[in-house]
Design a protein around this motif. Structure first.
Motif, PDB file in Angstrom:
ATOM      1  N   PHE A 101      10.196  -9.078  20.665  1.00 26.72           N
ATOM      2  CA  PHE A 101      10.414  -8.206  19.327  1.00 26.72           C
ATOM      3  C   PHE A 101      10.955  -6.993  19.578  1.00 26.72           C
ATOM      4  O   PHE A 101      10.364  -6.032  20.517  1.00 26.72           O
ATOM      5  CB  PHE A 101       8.826  -8.187  18.797  1.00 26.72           C
ATOM      6  N   GLY A 151       8.332 -20.101   9.606  1.00 32.05           N
ATOM      7  CA  GLY A 151       8.027 -18.585   8.764  1.00 32.05           C
ATOM      8  C   GLY A 151       8.309 -17.439   9.597  1.00 32.05           C
ATOM      9  O   GLY A 151       8.127 -16.449   9.249  1.00 32.05           O
ATOM     10  N   GLU A 152       9.409 -17.689  10.632  1.00 32.57           N
ATOM     11  CA  GLU A 152       9.883 -16.555  11.286  1.00 32.57           C
ATOM     12  C   GLU A 152      11.179 -16.302  10.555  1.00 32.57           C
ATOM     13  O   GLU A 152      12.229 -16.752  10.726  1.00 32.57           O
ATOM     14  CB  GLU A 152       9.947 -16.905  12.842  1.00 32.57           C
ATOM     15  N   TRP A 194       9.235   0.326  18.623  1.00 32.67           N
ATOM     16  CA  TRP A 194       7.964  -0.477  18.223  1.00 32.67           C
ATOM     17  C   TRP A 194       7.121   0.213  17.453  1.00 32.67           C
ATOM     18  O   TRP A 194       6.297  -0.590  16.668  1.00 32.67           O
ATOM     19  CB  TRP A 194       7.500  -1.193  19.614  1.00 32.67           C
ATOM     20  N   LYS A 210       5.366  -0.899  14.029  1.00 32.88           N
ATOM     21  CA  LYS A 210       3.909  -1.014  13.887  1.00 32.88           C
ATOM     22  C   LYS A 210       3.538  -0.159  12.607  1.00 32.88           C
ATOM     23  O   LYS A 210       2.817  -0.705  11.720  1.00 32.88           O
ATOM     24  CB  LYS A 210       3.201  -0.446  14.989  1.00 32.88           C
ATOM     25  N   LEU A 262       3.912  -2.154   9.492  1.00 27.24           N
ATOM     26  CA  LEU A 262       2.949  -3.406   9.397  1.00 27.24           C
ATOM     27  C   LEU A 262       1.677  -2.702   9.181  1.00 27.24           C
ATOM     28  O   LEU A 262       0.716  -3.263   8.308  1.00 27.24           O
ATOM     29  CB  LEU A 262       2.545  -4.028  11.094  1.00 27.24           C
ATOM     30  N   TRP A 263       1.051  -1.683   9.377  1.00 24.15           N
ATOM     31  CA  TRP A 263      -0.099  -0.982   9.063  1.00 24.15           C
ATOM     32  C   TRP A 263      -0.096  -0.633   7.689  1.00 24.15           C
ATOM     33  O   TRP A 263      -0.941  -0.900   6.713  1.00 24.15           O
ATOM     34  CB  TRP A 263      -0.548   0.365   9.706  1.00 24.15           C
ATOM     35  N   ARG A 295      -0.869  -3.818   5.837  1.00 23.55           N
ATOM     36  CA  ARG A 295      -2.066  -4.390   5.940  1.00 23.55           C
ATOM     37  C   ARG A 295      -2.956  -3.497   5.029  1.00 23.55           C
ATOM     38  O   ARG A 295      -3.797  -4.279   4.345  1.00 23.55           O
ATOM     39  CB  ARG A 295      -2.529  -4.197   7.344  1.00 23.55           C
ATOM     40  N   LEU A 352      -2.489  -5.100   1.842  1.00 20.27           N
ATOM     41  CA  LEU A 352      -3.353  -6.356   1.786  1.00 20.27           C
ATOM     42  C   LEU A 352      -4.736  -6.158   1.354  1.00 20.27           C
ATOM     43  O   LEU A 352      -5.366  -7.050   0.489  1.00 20.27           O
ATOM     44  CB  LEU A 352      -3.177  -7.129   3.174  1.00 20.27           C
ATOM     45  N   TYR A 353      -5.235  -5.079   1.920  1.00 19.29           N
ATOM     46  CA  TYR A 353      -6.549  -5.080   1.480  1.00 19.29           C
ATOM     47  C   TYR A 353      -6.857  -4.574   0.237  1.00 19.29           C
ATOM     48  O   TYR A 353      -7.896  -5.051  -0.644  1.00 19.29           O
ATOM     49  CB  TYR A 353      -7.297  -4.046   2.546  1.00 19.29           C
ATOM     50  N   PHE A 364      -6.790  -7.523  -1.801  1.00 16.54           N
ATOM     51  CA  PHE A 364      -8.124  -8.304  -1.634  1.00 16.54           C
ATOM     52  C   PHE A 364      -9.052  -7.701  -2.755  1.00 16.54           C
ATOM     53  O   PHE A 364      -9.817  -8.621  -2.949  1.00 16.54           O
ATOM     54  CB  PHE A 364      -8.818  -8.152  -0.332  1.00 16.54           C
ATOM     55  N   LEU A 378      -8.135  -9.325  -5.707  1.00 18.09           N
ATOM     56  CA  LEU A 378      -8.505 -10.956  -5.824  1.00 18.09           C
ATOM     57  C   LEU A 378      -9.933 -11.076  -5.814  1.00 18.09           C
ATOM     58  O   LEU A 378     -10.320 -11.910  -6.410  1.00 18.09           O
ATOM     59  CB  LEU A 378      -7.764 -11.440  -4.527  1.00 18.09           C
ATOM     60  N   GLY A 379     -10.658 -10.230  -5.128  1.00 21.79           N
ATOM     61  CA  GLY A 379     -12.111 -10.458  -5.246  1.00 21.79           C
ATOM     62  C   GLY A 379     -12.423 -10.466  -6.457  1.00 21.79           C
ATOM     63  O   GLY A 379     -13.672 -10.999  -7.009  1.00 21.79           O
TER      64      GLY A 379
END
Lengths: 242, 270
Positions: free
Chosen positions: B85, B116-117, B194, B198, B201-202, B205, B208-209, B212, B215-216
Protein backbone atom coordinates in the motif's frame (compact mmCIF):
# COMPACT_ATOMS: atom_id res chain seq x y z
CA UNK A 1 -4.70 -36.61 23.25
CA UNK A 2 -4.31 -36.93 19.47
CA UNK A 3 -6.09 -34.29 17.48
CA UNK A 4 -4.08 -34.54 14.28
CA UNK A 5 -2.98 -31.54 12.25
CA UNK A 6 -5.02 -28.42 12.82
CA UNK A 7 -5.22 -25.21 10.82
CA UNK A 8 -6.68 -22.19 12.58
CA UNK A 9 -8.33 -19.69 10.23
CA UNK A 10 -8.87 -16.45 12.16
CA UNK A 11 -10.41 -13.33 10.64
CA UNK A 12 -9.68 -9.97 12.27
CA UNK A 13 -11.67 -6.78 11.74
CA UNK A 14 -11.41 -4.83 14.97
CA UNK A 15 -8.45 -2.69 15.95
CA UNK A 16 -8.25 -3.92 19.55
CA UNK A 17 -8.54 -7.65 18.93
CA UNK A 18 -4.80 -8.25 19.05
CA UNK A 19 -4.78 -7.72 22.80
CA UNK A 20 -6.64 -10.99 23.29
CA UNK A 21 -5.59 -13.14 20.36
CA UNK A 22 -2.57 -14.74 22.01
CA UNK A 23 -4.48 -15.54 25.18
CA UNK A 24 -7.30 -17.02 23.14
CA UNK A 25 -5.07 -19.22 21.02
CA UNK A 26 -2.21 -20.18 23.31
CA UNK A 27 -3.81 -23.47 24.33
CA UNK A 28 -3.72 -24.52 20.69
CA UNK A 29 0.04 -23.99 20.39
CA UNK A 30 0.49 -27.35 22.13
CA UNK A 31 -1.10 -29.02 19.10
CA UNK A 32 0.28 -29.63 15.63
CA UNK A 33 -1.14 -26.33 14.43
CA UNK A 34 -0.76 -23.84 11.58
CA UNK A 35 -2.11 -20.34 12.08
CA UNK A 36 -3.73 -18.30 9.35
CA UNK A 37 -4.93 -14.77 9.95
CA UNK A 38 -6.79 -12.39 7.69
CA UNK A 39 -6.93 -8.69 8.60
CA UNK A 40 -9.19 -6.29 6.73
CA UNK A 41 -7.61 -3.34 4.97
CA UNK A 42 -10.13 -1.10 6.76
CA UNK A 43 -8.52 -1.90 10.10
CA UNK A 44 -6.47 1.22 10.85
CA UNK A 45 -3.57 -0.45 12.65
CA UNK A 46 -3.37 -3.41 10.27
CA UNK A 47 0.42 -3.14 9.91
CA UNK A 48 0.93 -3.16 13.68
CA UNK A 49 -1.47 -6.05 14.12
CA UNK A 50 0.40 -8.04 11.49
CA UNK A 51 3.70 -7.34 13.23
CA UNK A 52 2.39 -8.42 16.62
CA UNK A 53 0.80 -11.54 15.22
CA UNK A 54 4.17 -12.53 13.79
CA UNK A 55 5.72 -11.91 17.21
CA UNK A 56 3.18 -14.25 18.84
CA UNK A 57 3.05 -16.79 16.01
CA UNK A 58 6.27 -16.58 13.99
CA UNK A 59 5.22 -19.10 11.36
CA UNK A 60 1.74 -17.70 10.82
CA UNK A 61 0.41 -16.80 7.39
CA UNK A 62 -1.15 -13.36 7.37
CA UNK A 63 -3.22 -11.75 4.64
CA UNK A 64 -4.63 -8.25 4.46
CA UNK A 65 -7.71 -8.02 2.30
CA UNK A 66 -10.80 -6.01 1.49
CA UNK A 67 -13.74 -6.15 3.89
CA UNK A 68 -15.87 -8.36 1.68
CA UNK A 69 -18.25 -10.88 3.17
CA UNK A 70 -17.17 -10.02 6.73
CA UNK A 71 -15.63 -13.02 8.47
CA UNK A 72 -17.00 -15.43 5.84
CA UNK A 73 -15.03 -13.63 3.12
CA UNK A 74 -11.91 -13.69 5.27
CA UNK A 75 -12.26 -17.40 5.95
CA UNK A 76 -12.80 -18.13 2.26
CA UNK A 77 -9.60 -16.26 1.42
CA UNK A 78 -7.68 -18.24 4.03
CA UNK A 79 -9.13 -21.51 2.70
CA UNK A 80 -7.86 -20.53 -0.73
CA UNK A 81 -4.43 -19.91 0.77
CA UNK A 82 -4.43 -23.35 2.40
CA UNK A 83 -5.27 -24.93 -0.92
CA UNK A 84 -2.60 -22.91 -2.70
CA UNK A 85 -0.01 -23.98 -0.13
CA UNK A 86 -1.14 -27.62 -0.56
CA UNK A 87 -1.81 -27.96 3.15
CA UNK A 88 -3.81 -31.00 4.21
CA UNK A 89 -4.77 -30.57 7.86
CA UNK A 90 -7.13 -32.93 9.63
CA UNK A 91 -9.23 -30.13 11.09
CA UNK A 92 -9.91 -26.48 10.43
CA UNK A 93 -10.89 -24.20 13.27
CA UNK A 94 -12.84 -21.19 12.06
CA UNK A 95 -12.65 -18.15 14.32
CA UNK A 96 -13.08 -14.39 14.14
CA UNK A 97 -13.06 -11.40 16.47
CA UNK A 98 -16.80 -11.19 16.78
CA UNK A 99 -18.36 -8.20 18.51
CA UNK A 100 -21.86 -7.92 16.98
CA UNK A 101 -22.23 -4.46 18.40
CA UNK A 102 -25.82 -4.26 17.19
CA UNK A 103 -26.85 -7.20 19.39
CA UNK A 104 -27.81 -7.04 23.05
CA UNK A 105 -26.00 -10.26 23.98
CA UNK A 106 -22.77 -9.57 22.05
CA UNK A 107 -20.27 -10.13 24.87
CA UNK A 108 -21.53 -13.53 26.00
CA UNK A 109 -22.03 -14.55 22.37
CA UNK A 110 -18.30 -14.44 21.63
CA UNK A 111 -17.15 -15.88 24.94
CA UNK A 112 -19.40 -18.88 24.52
CA UNK A 113 -18.41 -19.46 20.90
CA UNK A 114 -14.74 -19.48 21.90
CA UNK A 115 -15.34 -22.41 24.22
CA UNK A 116 -14.18 -24.66 21.38
CA UNK A 117 -10.58 -23.51 21.84
CA UNK A 118 -10.42 -23.28 25.61
CA UNK A 119 -7.75 -25.44 27.19
CA UNK A 120 -10.20 -27.27 29.43
CA UNK A 121 -12.24 -28.34 26.40
CA UNK A 122 -9.46 -29.72 24.21
CA UNK A 123 -9.39 -33.11 25.88
CA UNK A 124 -13.15 -33.37 25.53
CA UNK A 125 -12.85 -32.43 21.87
CA UNK A 126 -10.12 -35.00 21.36
CA UNK A 127 -12.36 -37.62 22.90
CA UNK A 128 -15.26 -36.59 20.64
CA UNK A 129 -13.08 -36.85 17.57
CA UNK A 130 -11.58 -40.20 18.46
CA UNK A 131 -14.84 -41.84 19.47
CA UNK A 132 -16.99 -40.46 16.65
CA UNK A 133 -15.56 -41.23 13.22
CA UNK A 134 -18.49 -39.49 11.54
CA UNK A 135 -18.03 -36.28 13.50
CA UNK A 136 -17.58 -33.47 11.03
CA UNK A 137 -18.16 -30.34 13.11
CA UNK A 138 -17.51 -29.48 16.74
CA UNK A 139 -19.24 -26.38 18.05
CA UNK A 140 -20.37 -24.76 21.26
CA UNK A 141 -23.54 -26.06 22.81
CA UNK A 142 -26.58 -23.82 22.21
CA UNK A 143 -25.15 -22.38 19.01
CA UNK A 144 -26.25 -25.14 16.71
CA UNK A 145 -29.42 -23.85 15.14
CA UNK A 146 -31.98 -25.67 13.10
CA UNK A 147 -32.81 -23.97 9.82
CA UNK A 148 -36.53 -24.48 9.28
CA UNK A 149 -37.67 -25.73 5.91
CA UNK A 150 -41.36 -25.35 5.11
CA UNK A 151 -42.82 -26.70 1.88
CA UNK A 152 -39.38 -26.92 0.34
CA UNK A 153 -38.48 -23.31 1.20
CA UNK A 154 -35.98 -22.13 3.81
CA UNK A 155 -38.03 -20.16 6.32
CA UNK A 156 -35.83 -17.16 6.98
CA UNK A 157 -34.75 -13.85 5.43
CA UNK A 158 -32.02 -15.69 3.52
CA UNK A 159 -34.48 -18.30 2.20
CA UNK A 160 -34.43 -17.41 -1.49
CA UNK A 161 -30.64 -17.10 -1.58
CA UNK A 162 -30.18 -20.38 0.30
CA UNK A 163 -32.46 -22.17 -2.14
CA UNK A 164 -30.45 -20.83 -5.06
CA UNK A 165 -27.08 -21.73 -3.54
CA UNK A 166 -27.96 -25.21 -2.33
CA UNK A 167 -29.15 -26.01 -5.83
CA UNK A 168 -26.14 -24.46 -7.52
CA UNK A 169 -23.62 -26.31 -5.35
CA UNK A 170 -25.59 -29.50 -4.85
CA UNK A 171 -25.69 -29.21 -1.06
CA UNK A 172 -28.56 -31.24 0.33
CA UNK A 173 -28.94 -32.36 3.93
CA UNK A 174 -31.45 -34.46 5.86
CA UNK A 175 -31.56 -31.72 8.44
CA UNK A 176 -30.30 -28.21 7.98
CA UNK A 177 -28.54 -27.64 11.27
CA UNK A 178 -25.80 -25.02 11.25
CA UNK A 179 -23.45 -23.31 13.66
CA UNK A 180 -24.61 -19.75 14.30
CA UNK A 181 -21.61 -17.45 14.64
CA UNK A 182 -19.42 -19.52 12.26
CA UNK A 183 -16.89 -20.63 14.85
CA UNK A 184 -16.33 -24.35 14.87
CA UNK A 185 -13.97 -27.23 14.18
CA UNK A 186 -14.56 -28.59 10.70
CA UNK A 187 -13.28 -31.82 9.23
CA UNK A 188 -10.71 -30.51 6.78
CA UNK A 189 -10.82 -33.18 4.05
CA UNK A 190 -14.54 -32.61 3.54
CA UNK A 191 -14.08 -28.85 3.45
CA UNK A 192 -11.11 -29.06 1.09
CA UNK A 193 -12.95 -31.45 -1.21
CA UNK A 194 -15.65 -28.88 -1.73
CA UNK A 195 -13.40 -25.86 -2.11
CA UNK A 196 -11.00 -27.54 -4.49
CA UNK A 197 -14.01 -28.05 -6.75
CA UNK A 198 -15.49 -24.58 -6.12
CA UNK A 199 -12.99 -21.70 -5.99
CA UNK A 200 -13.37 -19.90 -2.63
CA UNK A 201 -12.33 -16.59 -4.21
CA UNK A 202 -15.06 -16.88 -6.84
CA UNK A 203 -17.58 -17.44 -4.03
CA UNK A 204 -16.09 -14.52 -2.10
CA UNK A 205 -16.81 -12.25 -5.06
CA UNK A 206 -20.54 -12.81 -4.57
CA UNK A 207 -20.49 -11.66 -0.95
CA UNK A 208 -21.52 -8.21 0.17
CA UNK A 209 -18.97 -5.55 1.08
CA UNK A 210 -18.92 -3.70 4.37
CA UNK A 211 -20.77 -4.53 7.59
CA UNK A 212 -23.78 -6.35 6.32
CA UNK A 213 -26.51 -7.75 8.58
CA UNK A 214 -29.43 -10.01 7.77
CA UNK A 215 -31.89 -8.75 10.38
CA UNK A 216 -34.01 -7.10 7.71
CA UNK A 217 -33.25 -8.91 4.44
CA UNK A 218 -31.28 -11.91 3.16
CA UNK A 219 -27.62 -11.74 2.22
CA UNK A 220 -25.14 -14.02 0.47
CA UNK A 221 -22.75 -13.55 3.38
CA UNK A 222 -25.18 -14.92 5.96
CA UNK A 223 -26.31 -17.63 3.57
CA UNK A 224 -22.73 -18.88 3.32
CA UNK A 225 -22.56 -18.84 7.11
CA UNK A 226 -25.09 -21.66 6.95
CA UNK A 227 -23.56 -23.33 3.93
CA UNK A 228 -20.18 -23.69 5.60
CA UNK A 229 -21.86 -26.06 8.05
CA UNK A 230 -23.95 -27.79 5.39
CA UNK A 231 -20.90 -28.52 3.23
CA UNK A 232 -19.88 -30.88 6.05
CA UNK A 233 -23.26 -32.27 7.09
CA UNK A 234 -24.34 -32.94 3.49
CA UNK A 235 -21.60 -35.59 3.48
CA UNK A 236 -23.34 -37.49 6.29
CA UNK A 237 -21.00 -36.08 8.89
CA UNK A 238 -22.45 -34.99 12.21
CA UNK A 239 -22.26 -31.99 14.48
CA UNK A 240 -21.08 -32.55 18.06
CA UNK A 241 -21.11 -29.90 20.75
CA UNK A 242 -19.14 -28.98 23.84
CA UNK B 1 21.78 1.09 7.63
CA UNK B 2 18.60 -0.71 6.57
CA UNK B 3 15.75 1.33 5.01
CA UNK B 4 12.18 0.22 4.72
CA UNK B 5 11.28 1.68 1.34
CA UNK B 6 14.06 0.36 -0.87
CA UNK B 7 13.64 -3.05 -2.37
CA UNK B 8 15.84 -5.22 -4.50
CA UNK B 9 13.95 -6.75 -7.41
CA UNK B 10 14.30 -10.48 -7.63
CA UNK B 11 12.78 -12.26 -10.61
CA UNK B 12 10.73 -15.26 -9.54
CA UNK B 13 12.67 -17.41 -11.99
CA UNK B 14 15.81 -16.66 -9.95
CA UNK B 15 14.10 -16.82 -6.53
CA UNK B 16 12.84 -20.32 -7.14
CA UNK B 17 16.33 -21.50 -8.03
CA UNK B 18 18.18 -20.11 -5.01
CA UNK B 19 18.23 -20.38 -1.26
CA UNK B 20 20.38 -17.31 -0.59
CA UNK B 21 19.04 -13.90 -1.49
CA UNK B 22 21.13 -10.73 -1.88
CA UNK B 23 19.04 -8.69 0.52
CA UNK B 24 21.59 -6.45 2.09
CA UNK B 25 20.32 -2.89 2.07
CA UNK B 26 16.83 -4.02 1.16
CA UNK B 27 13.59 -3.42 3.04
CA UNK B 28 12.42 -6.86 2.03
CA UNK B 29 11.75 -9.13 -0.88
CA UNK B 30 10.32 -7.67 -4.07
CA UNK B 31 9.43 -10.50 -6.40
CA UNK B 32 9.08 -9.81 -10.09
CA UNK B 33 6.58 -12.42 -11.22
CA UNK B 34 7.94 -13.49 -14.57
CA UNK B 35 6.60 -17.03 -14.65
CA UNK B 36 3.04 -18.26 -15.06
CA UNK B 37 3.92 -21.18 -12.78
CA UNK B 38 4.89 -19.04 -9.82
CA UNK B 39 4.39 -20.80 -6.50
CA UNK B 40 3.30 -18.80 -3.47
CA UNK B 41 4.75 -21.38 -1.08
CA UNK B 42 8.17 -20.92 -2.67
CA UNK B 43 7.94 -17.13 -2.26
CA UNK B 44 6.79 -17.35 1.34
CA UNK B 45 9.55 -19.69 2.40
CA UNK B 46 12.04 -16.93 1.65
CA UNK B 47 10.19 -14.34 3.72
CA UNK B 48 9.37 -16.62 6.63
CA UNK B 49 12.90 -17.09 7.91
CA UNK B 50 13.69 -13.38 8.13
CA UNK B 51 10.32 -11.65 8.52
CA UNK B 52 10.95 -9.57 5.44
CA UNK B 53 8.36 -7.32 3.93
CA UNK B 54 7.04 -8.79 0.73
CA UNK B 55 6.14 -6.88 -2.39
CA UNK B 56 5.61 -8.01 -5.94
CA UNK B 57 5.55 -6.72 -9.47
CA UNK B 58 4.47 -8.22 -12.77
CA UNK B 59 6.40 -8.69 -15.97
CA UNK B 60 4.95 -7.62 -19.29
CA UNK B 61 5.48 -11.11 -20.64
CA UNK B 62 3.32 -12.54 -17.86
CA UNK B 63 0.54 -10.03 -18.50
CA UNK B 64 0.61 -10.84 -22.19
CA UNK B 65 0.61 -14.57 -21.50
CA UNK B 66 -2.50 -16.34 -22.81
CA UNK B 67 -2.96 -17.94 -19.35
CA UNK B 68 -3.01 -14.60 -17.57
CA UNK B 69 -6.70 -14.65 -16.61
CA UNK B 70 -6.26 -18.09 -15.05
CA UNK B 71 -3.57 -16.60 -12.82
CA UNK B 72 -5.72 -13.80 -11.41
CA UNK B 73 -6.85 -15.66 -8.27
CA UNK B 74 -3.25 -16.55 -7.43
CA UNK B 75 -2.08 -12.99 -8.11
CA UNK B 76 -4.81 -11.69 -5.83
CA UNK B 77 -3.79 -14.13 -3.12
CA UNK B 78 -0.18 -12.97 -3.43
CA UNK B 79 -1.43 -9.38 -3.26
CA UNK B 80 -3.11 -10.02 0.10
CA UNK B 81 0.13 -11.47 1.48
CA UNK B 82 2.07 -8.32 0.55
CA UNK B 83 2.64 -4.88 1.99
CA UNK B 84 2.04 -2.95 -1.15
CA UNK B 85 0.00 0.00 0.00
CA UNK B 86 1.00 3.51 -0.87
CA UNK B 87 -1.30 6.05 0.73
CA UNK B 88 -4.80 5.09 -0.32
CA UNK B 89 -3.84 3.09 -3.37
CA UNK B 90 -2.23 -0.22 -4.08
CA UNK B 91 0.25 0.33 -6.90
CA UNK B 92 1.48 -2.70 -8.77
CA UNK B 93 4.77 -2.17 -10.63
CA UNK B 94 4.94 -3.59 -14.12
CA UNK B 95 8.30 -4.20 -15.80
CA UNK B 96 8.17 -4.56 -19.53
CA UNK B 97 9.91 -3.74 -22.74
CA UNK B 98 6.91 -4.74 -24.87
CA UNK B 99 3.46 -3.30 -25.32
CA UNK B 100 1.06 -4.48 -22.64
CA UNK B 101 -2.31 -5.93 -23.60
CA UNK B 102 -4.75 -3.39 -22.18
CA UNK B 103 -7.46 -6.01 -21.92
CA UNK B 104 -5.30 -8.08 -19.57
CA UNK B 105 -4.63 -5.14 -17.29
CA UNK B 106 -8.33 -4.34 -17.26
CA UNK B 107 -9.15 -7.95 -16.42
CA UNK B 108 -6.78 -7.76 -13.46
CA UNK B 109 -8.34 -4.51 -12.27
CA UNK B 110 -11.85 -5.93 -12.73
CA UNK B 111 -10.93 -9.09 -10.83
CA UNK B 112 -9.47 -7.13 -7.95
CA UNK B 113 -12.55 -4.90 -7.88
CA UNK B 114 -14.91 -7.84 -7.62
CA UNK B 115 -12.78 -9.01 -4.68
CA UNK B 116 -13.42 -5.62 -3.12
CA UNK B 117 -10.06 -3.97 -3.83
CA UNK B 118 -11.16 -0.68 -5.31
CA UNK B 119 -7.97 1.37 -5.52
CA UNK B 120 -5.61 -0.50 -7.81
CA UNK B 121 -3.17 1.27 -10.06
CA UNK B 122 -0.01 0.44 -11.97
CA UNK B 123 3.48 1.89 -12.36
CA UNK B 124 5.18 1.02 -15.64
CA UNK B 125 8.93 0.69 -16.08
CA UNK B 126 11.12 -0.30 -18.99
CA UNK B 127 14.00 -2.48 -17.91
CA UNK B 128 15.90 -1.97 -21.16
CA UNK B 129 16.31 1.74 -20.45
CA UNK B 130 19.33 2.66 -18.39
CA UNK B 131 17.85 5.79 -16.81
CA UNK B 132 16.05 6.31 -13.53
CA UNK B 133 12.27 6.16 -13.99
CA UNK B 134 9.58 7.60 -11.74
CA UNK B 135 5.98 6.50 -12.23
CA UNK B 136 3.03 6.78 -9.85
CA UNK B 137 5.24 7.62 -6.83
CA UNK B 138 7.55 4.68 -7.47
CA UNK B 139 11.22 5.03 -8.45
CA UNK B 140 13.08 2.41 -10.45
CA UNK B 141 16.89 2.65 -10.48
CA UNK B 142 18.62 0.29 -12.93
CA UNK B 143 22.06 -1.07 -12.08
CA UNK B 144 23.86 1.43 -14.34
CA UNK B 145 22.22 4.32 -12.46
CA UNK B 146 23.29 2.96 -9.08
CA UNK B 147 26.93 2.93 -10.06
CA UNK B 148 26.95 6.49 -11.34
CA UNK B 149 24.48 8.09 -8.93
CA UNK B 150 25.67 11.55 -8.04
CA UNK B 151 24.41 14.91 -6.81
CA UNK B 152 22.99 15.80 -10.23
CA UNK B 153 20.90 12.61 -10.28
CA UNK B 154 19.97 13.22 -6.67
CA UNK B 155 18.74 16.74 -7.36
CA UNK B 156 16.52 15.51 -10.20
CA UNK B 157 14.74 13.07 -7.90
CA UNK B 158 14.68 14.55 -4.42
CA UNK B 159 11.76 16.92 -4.99
CA UNK B 160 9.51 14.26 -6.49
CA UNK B 161 7.13 12.52 -4.12
CA UNK B 162 8.61 9.03 -4.21
CA UNK B 163 7.27 6.45 -1.80
CA UNK B 164 9.11 3.33 -2.89
CA UNK B 165 12.43 2.62 -4.58
CA UNK B 166 13.10 -0.48 -6.63
CA UNK B 167 16.70 -1.31 -7.46
CA UNK B 168 18.26 -4.16 -9.34
CA UNK B 169 21.04 -4.97 -6.93
CA UNK B 170 22.79 -3.53 -3.95
CA UNK B 171 26.22 -3.24 -5.51
CA UNK B 172 27.91 0.04 -4.66
CA UNK B 173 24.82 1.18 -2.73
CA UNK B 174 26.48 1.20 0.66
CA UNK B 175 29.31 3.56 -0.36
CA UNK B 176 27.17 6.15 -2.07
CA UNK B 177 26.08 8.96 0.25
CA UNK B 178 23.62 10.42 -2.31
CA UNK B 179 21.80 7.12 -2.54
CA UNK B 180 21.82 6.88 1.24
CA UNK B 181 20.08 10.24 1.63
CA UNK B 182 17.65 9.49 -1.20
CA UNK B 183 16.63 6.13 0.27
CA UNK B 184 16.14 7.59 3.72
CA UNK B 185 14.05 10.42 2.30
CA UNK B 186 11.88 7.94 0.41
CA UNK B 187 11.44 5.90 3.57
CA UNK B 188 10.27 8.98 5.47
CA UNK B 189 7.90 9.97 2.67
CA UNK B 190 6.42 6.48 2.65
CA UNK B 191 6.03 6.47 6.42
CA UNK B 192 4.37 9.91 6.39
CA UNK B 193 2.02 8.93 3.58
CA UNK B 194 1.01 5.81 5.44
CA UNK B 195 0.38 7.72 8.69
CA UNK B 196 -1.87 10.20 6.87
CA UNK B 197 -3.81 7.35 5.31
CA UNK B 198 -4.11 5.64 8.69
CA UNK B 199 -5.73 8.75 10.12
CA UNK B 200 -8.44 8.57 7.44
CA UNK B 201 -8.98 4.92 8.38
CA UNK B 202 -9.40 5.92 12.04
CA UNK B 203 -11.98 8.51 11.03
CA UNK B 204 -13.90 5.90 9.06
CA UNK B 205 -13.71 3.55 12.03
CA UNK B 206 -15.19 6.23 14.30
CA UNK B 207 -18.08 6.70 11.84
CA UNK B 208 -18.58 2.94 11.84
CA UNK B 209 -19.00 2.85 15.61
CA UNK B 210 -21.53 5.67 15.38
CA UNK B 211 -23.44 3.69 12.79
CA UNK B 212 -23.36 0.66 15.11
CA UNK B 213 -25.12 2.72 17.77
CA UNK B 214 -27.84 3.68 15.30
CA UNK B 215 -28.05 0.10 14.05
CA UNK B 216 -28.27 -1.27 17.58
CA UNK B 217 -31.21 1.02 18.26
CA UNK B 218 -32.91 0.00 15.01
CA UNK B 219 -32.41 -3.71 15.70
CA UNK B 220 -33.52 -3.32 19.30
CA UNK B 221 -36.63 -1.40 18.25
CA UNK B 222 -37.52 -3.99 15.64
CA UNK B 223 -37.11 -6.79 18.18
CA UNK B 224 -39.16 -4.87 20.74
CA UNK B 225 -42.07 -4.27 18.38
CA UNK B 226 -41.91 -7.82 17.06
CA UNK B 227 -42.08 -9.13 20.60
CA UNK B 228 -44.89 -6.78 21.53
CA UNK B 229 -46.90 -7.80 18.45
CA UNK B 230 -46.31 -11.48 19.23
CA UNK B 231 -47.48 -10.93 22.82
CA UNK B 232 -50.59 -9.11 21.60
CA UNK B 233 -51.46 -11.83 19.09
CA UNK B 234 -50.81 -14.69 21.51
CA UNK B 235 -52.22 -13.23 24.71
CA UNK B 236 -53.91 -9.85 24.62
CA UNK B 237 -56.50 -10.99 22.08
CA UNK B 238 -57.73 -13.78 24.42
CA UNK B 239 -61.10 -13.23 26.19
CA UNK B 240 -60.97 -11.80 29.70
CA UNK B 241 -62.51 -14.84 31.35
CA UNK B 242 -59.76 -17.04 29.85
CA UNK B 243 -57.01 -14.75 31.11
CA UNK B 244 -58.53 -14.72 34.61
CA UNK B 245 -58.70 -18.49 34.55
CA UNK B 246 -55.07 -18.49 33.62
CA UNK B 247 -54.13 -16.31 36.59
CA UNK B 248 -55.91 -18.72 38.91
CA UNK B 249 -54.00 -21.65 37.39
CA UNK B 250 -50.74 -19.75 37.92
CA UNK B 251 -51.67 -19.09 41.51
CA UNK B 252 -52.49 -22.74 42.12
CA UNK B 253 -49.21 -23.86 40.58
CA UNK B 254 -47.19 -21.35 42.59
CA UNK B 255 -46.26 -19.07 39.73
CA UNK B 256 -48.16 -16.13 41.22
CA UNK B 257 -49.07 -15.13 44.76
CA UNK B 258 -52.70 -14.66 45.93
CA UNK B 259 -52.00 -11.01 46.65
CA UNK B 260 -50.86 -10.33 43.07
CA UNK B 261 -54.29 -11.43 41.79
CA UNK B 262 -55.88 -8.35 43.30
CA UNK B 263 -55.20 -5.03 41.55
CA UNK B 264 -53.45 -2.28 43.53
CA UNK B 265 -51.89 -4.64 46.06
CA UNK B 266 -48.53 -4.91 44.23
CA UNK B 267 -46.15 -1.96 44.39
CA UNK B 268 -44.48 -1.56 40.98
CA UNK B 269 -40.84 -0.39 40.88
CA UNK B 270 -40.42 3.21 39.77
Amino acid sequence: MVLGKVAVLYHIFYEDTIEQVYEELKALTALQVSFFFNITNETPNQAEIKERLLNFFPNAYITISSNKGKDIGGKLLLLKLCIELALEPDWFIFLHDKKSLQALNAKTWKNELFRIIQEDQLENIGHLINSNPTCGIIATNNYVRKQLVEHGEFACNNGAILKELTREYGIYCNQYDYVAGTMFWAKAPAMLDFFKAHDPLAIRQTLEAGNVIDNFKGTFTHSWERLLSWIITSRNLTIKTV
Amino acid sequence: MRTEATFIIIPYSRLSATTELPLQRSGGIHVLIDSADFDIACILQHTAAHRYQLLYSLSGALINNSRFTELLPRIYLLHTLCDIFIKDRAIIPVFTDEAIAGASLNSLKDYFETEGELQIDFAFFEQSKANAQVNNNLLYLPAAQLESFDNAAFNKLINQEIQLTLIENSASVNENQWLDVLFNTVAMTRANGWEKYKSTLWQERAKLYLSFIALGKKVGEAEYYDLREWYHNEYEVLPLWFKRLGHIVKMLTGKRSIKSIFPGRIKHPR
